[in-house]
Scaffold this motif. Structure first.
Motif, mmCIF file in Angstrom:
data_model
loop_
_atom_site.group_PDB
_atom_site.id
_atom_site.type_symbol
_atom_site.label_atom_id
_atom_site.label_comp_id
_atom_site.label_asym_id
_atom_site.label_seq_id
_atom_site.Cartn_x
_atom_site.Cartn_y
_atom_site.Cartn_z
ATOM 1 N N GLN A 1 37.739 45.108 37.630
ATOM 2 C CA GLN A 1 37.738 43.901 38.441
ATOM 3 C C GLN A 1 36.570 43.876 39.421
ATOM 4 O O GLN A 1 35.953 42.844 39.641
ATOM 5 C CB GLN A 1 39.046 43.802 39.224
ATOM 6 C CG GLN A 1 39.114 42.601 40.143
ATOM 7 C CD GLN A 1 40.467 42.474 40.785
ATOM 8 O OE1 GLN A 1 41.438 43.036 40.308
ATOM 9 N NE2 GLN A 1 40.540 41.742 41.866
ATOM 10 N N CYS B 1 41.488 39.135 35.238
ATOM 11 C CA CYS B 1 42.540 40.146 35.371
ATOM 12 C C CYS B 1 43.925 39.519 35.415
ATOM 13 O O CYS B 1 44.903 40.135 34.986
ATOM 14 C CB CYS B 1 42.304 40.989 36.621
ATOM 15 S SG CYS B 1 40.860 42.079 36.495
ATOM 16 N N ARG C 1 47.025 53.840 35.991
ATOM 17 C CA ARG C 1 46.218 53.003 36.870
ATOM 18 C C ARG C 1 45.050 53.797 37.436
ATOM 19 O O ARG C 1 45.204 54.906 37.920
ATOM 20 C CB ARG C 1 47.066 52.460 38.013
ATOM 21 C CG ARG C 1 48.232 51.627 37.541
ATOM 22 C CD ARG C 1 48.941 51.002 38.705
ATOM 23 N NE ARG C 1 48.049 50.117 39.433
ATOM 24 C CZ ARG C 1 48.286 49.721 40.669
ATOM 25 N NH1 ARG C 1 49.356 50.123 41.299
ATOM 26 N NH2 ARG C 1 47.438 48.918 41.280
ATOM 27 N N TYR D 1 43.913 46.563 33.685
ATOM 28 C CA TYR D 1 43.665 45.509 34.654
ATOM 29 C C TYR D 1 43.884 44.091 34.155
ATOM 30 O O TYR D 1 43.970 43.176 34.953
ATOM 31 C CB TYR D 1 42.233 45.648 35.189
ATOM 32 C CG TYR D 1 42.027 46.977 35.841
ATOM 33 C CD1 TYR D 1 42.815 47.356 36.928
ATOM 34 C CD2 TYR D 1 41.092 47.878 35.362
ATOM 35 C CE1 TYR D 1 42.664 48.582 37.511
ATOM 36 C CE2 TYR D 1 40.939 49.112 35.950
ATOM 37 C CZ TYR D 1 41.728 49.465 37.032
ATOM 38 O OH TYR D 1 41.590 50.691 37.606
ATOM 39 N N ARG E 1 39.919 50.086 40.582
ATOM 40 C CA ARG E 1 39.756 48.782 39.948
ATOM 41 C C ARG E 1 38.305 48.482 39.592
ATOM 42 O O ARG E 1 37.730 47.481 39.987
ATOM 43 C CB ARG E 1 40.326 47.689 40.848
ATOM 44 C CG ARG E 1 41.809 47.871 41.149
ATOM 45 C CD ARG E 1 42.347 46.726 41.954
ATOM 46 N NE ARG E 1 42.391 45.503 41.171
ATOM 47 C CZ ARG E 1 43.374 45.164 40.357
ATOM 48 N NH1 ARG E 1 44.385 45.974 40.174
ATOM 49 N NH2 ARG E 1 43.339 44.025 39.706
#
Length: 290
Positions: free
Chosen positions: A275, A159, A269, A231, A272
């Motif tokens: 990730q 990332c 966004r 990301y 996550r």
């Protein structure tokens, strides 16, 4: 008065995303974004059960569900859902939430799409020019996943990998197999992982710019969507490096030419998931400068 709920669900090739809102106020009540590890129905069922346990006053009888994504159409009859084709879903959301947006670039797990919004000179209304690659995983997140697994780069490190200032090497962007072959050869020559990934980012960006735009010019503001764009810093930097070159070549008017590097690129966004590889976290949403 009992609340009524609207549910949006995207059943993609690698992840399931869902959001539940209050139908009266549009307030987001619940959202999540997880990898399904090829178990789409099981992940959808898990989300449905969580609605009942995690949302105060939730009732299926007072809910409407809309579903999109490559795996969504086959589930509509089991969920009583309305299917919305994903290009239409993205277009509707962007036109409502980000009216200043001129183009959308979305990299998914196994597809990629570009939508360009242009004003009709006669009517003044926006018309969209969509283009989507859903037949081949070349130029999508699947290629990054595969190469990353081969290079054994930790997700956190991936990332944060960059693009600017790194030496680029020839890597095929048209096909994931060809890209892997090129990466194998470069790895044997001792090319470091950061240069390999930067070269892959370049190949993916140039492939999509040359094929999916179909001769059209991206219009500012550009909205970057999808896990890789959201990301991976190097992916965003690569778009920001290459798109302005096209605008300069074609004399594309910009909202603020002096601030092209920081104002014409935005990204949406999400939680996550890229990730964290499916670990649950508090979702984060919004629009920010990349």
């Amino acid at each position: 008065m009992d609340k009524h709920f609207l549910i949006g669900m995207d059943v993609g090739s690698t992840t399931v995303k869902s959001v539940v809102i209050d139908a009266a106020s549009d307030q987001i009540l619940w959202q999540d974004y997880q990898r399904h590890d090829t178990k789409q129905p099981e992940k959808v069922l898990e989300f449905l059960k969580r609605f009942e346990t995690e949302i105060d006053g939730f009732s299926a009888a007072r809910s409407r569900i809309f579903i999109t994504g490559s795996g969504g159409n086959g589930m509509t009859k089991f969920l009583g859902a309305k299917f919305v084709q994903e290009v239409n879903a993205v277009s509707l959301a962007v036109e409502r939430m980000y009216p200043e947006c001129g183009s959308v670039i979305e990299l998914g797990g196994q597809d990629a799409k570009i939508i360009i919004f242009k004003k009709d000179p006669e009517t003044g209304r926006k018309k969209k020019i969509p283009s989507m690659n859903d037949k081949c995983a070349g130029g999508t997140g699947a290629v990054i996943d595969k190469i990353n697994a081969k290079l054994r780069i930790p997700a956190d490190e991936l990332c944060g990998m960059g693009y600017k200032g790194l030496k680029l090497h020839p890597v095929a962007g048209k096909c994931g197999v060809f890209a892997e072959t090129d990466i194998n050869g470069l790895q044997k020559m001792g090319v470091p992982p950061d240069e390999l990934m930067a070269s892959l980012f370049e190949a993916i960006v140039m492939q999509n710019l040359s094929v999916l735009t179909r001769g059209n010019t991206l219009q500012p503001v550009v909205l970057l969507l999808g896990g890789p764009n959201c990301y991976i810093k190097g992916m965003r930097d690569c778009w920001k490096s290459n798109i302005p070159k096209i605008w300069e070549e074609r004399n594309t008017p910009l909202p603020d030419p002096d601030a092209r590097q920081c104002t014409v690129f935005r990204r949406h966004r999400f939680d996550r998931v890229w990730q964290d590889r499916g670990r649950r976290r508090r979702p984060v949403s919004g629009l920010g400068k990349a």
